[in-house]
Design a protein around this motif. Structure first.
Motif, PDB file in Angstrom:
ATOM      1  N   UNK A   6       0.805  -1.226   0.000  1.00 20.56           N
ATOM      2  CA  UNK A   6       0.000   0.000   0.000  1.00 20.56           C
ATOM      3  C   UNK A   6       0.840   1.278   0.000  1.00 20.56           C
ATOM      4  N   UNK A   7       1.936   1.292   0.753  1.00 21.65           N
ATOM      5  CA  UNK A   7       2.797   2.482   0.788  1.00 21.65           C
ATOM      6  C   UNK A   7       3.522   2.673  -0.549  1.00 21.65           C
ATOM      7  N   UNK A   8       3.900   1.575  -1.196  1.00 21.60           N
ATOM      8  CA  UNK A   8       4.527   1.703  -2.527  1.00 21.60           C
ATOM      9  C   UNK A   8       3.533   2.266  -3.521  1.00 21.60           C
ATOM     10  N   UNK A   9       2.261   1.855  -3.417  1.00 18.07           N
ATOM     11  CA  UNK A   9       1.241   2.347  -4.345  1.00 18.07           C
ATOM     12  C   UNK A   9       0.993   3.838  -4.147  1.00 18.07           C
ATOM     13  N   UNK A  10       1.102   4.335  -2.925  1.00 18.59           N
ATOM     14  CA  UNK A  10       0.899   5.758  -2.652  1.00 18.59           C
ATOM     15  C   UNK A  10       1.976   6.624  -3.287  1.00 18.59           C
ATOM     16  N   UNK A  11       3.208   6.129  -3.322  1.00 13.46           N
ATOM     17  CA  UNK A  11       4.295   6.948  -3.843  1.00 13.46           C
ATOM     18  C   UNK A  11       4.405   6.909  -5.361  1.00 13.46           C
ATOM     19  N   UNK A  12       3.725   5.968  -6.015  1.00 11.77           N
ATOM     20  CA  UNK A  12       3.804   5.863  -7.480  1.00 11.77           C
ATOM     21  C   UNK A  12       2.893   6.819  -8.189  1.00 11.77           C
TER      22      UNK A  12
END
Length: 58
Positions: free
Chosen positions: A52-58
């Motif tokens: 989820x955190x990786x998806x937020x930064x993309x």
């Protein structure tokens, strides 16, 4: 560089490059996300953030 080139380079320097191609594809590492702190299982040793955190930064 591919694995054959790495093996040649290592052998010329007196060392040995033993890593098999695709060896880290089967890796599973238990981690805590560096952004939110949640526990997750990373697919490789290089992932430090949960999905989820990786998806937020993309």
């Amino acid at each position: 560089m591919n694995h054959a080139q790495l093996n040649r380079t290592a052998s010329m320097r007196g060392g040995a490059y033993e890593r098999k191609p695709g060896a880290d594809l089967n890796e599973r590492v238990e981690r805590h996300c560096c952004r939110c702190g949640k526990h997750f299982v990373a697919k490789t040793r290089f992932l430090r953030r949960c999905p989820p955190c990786r998806a937020l930064s993309d």
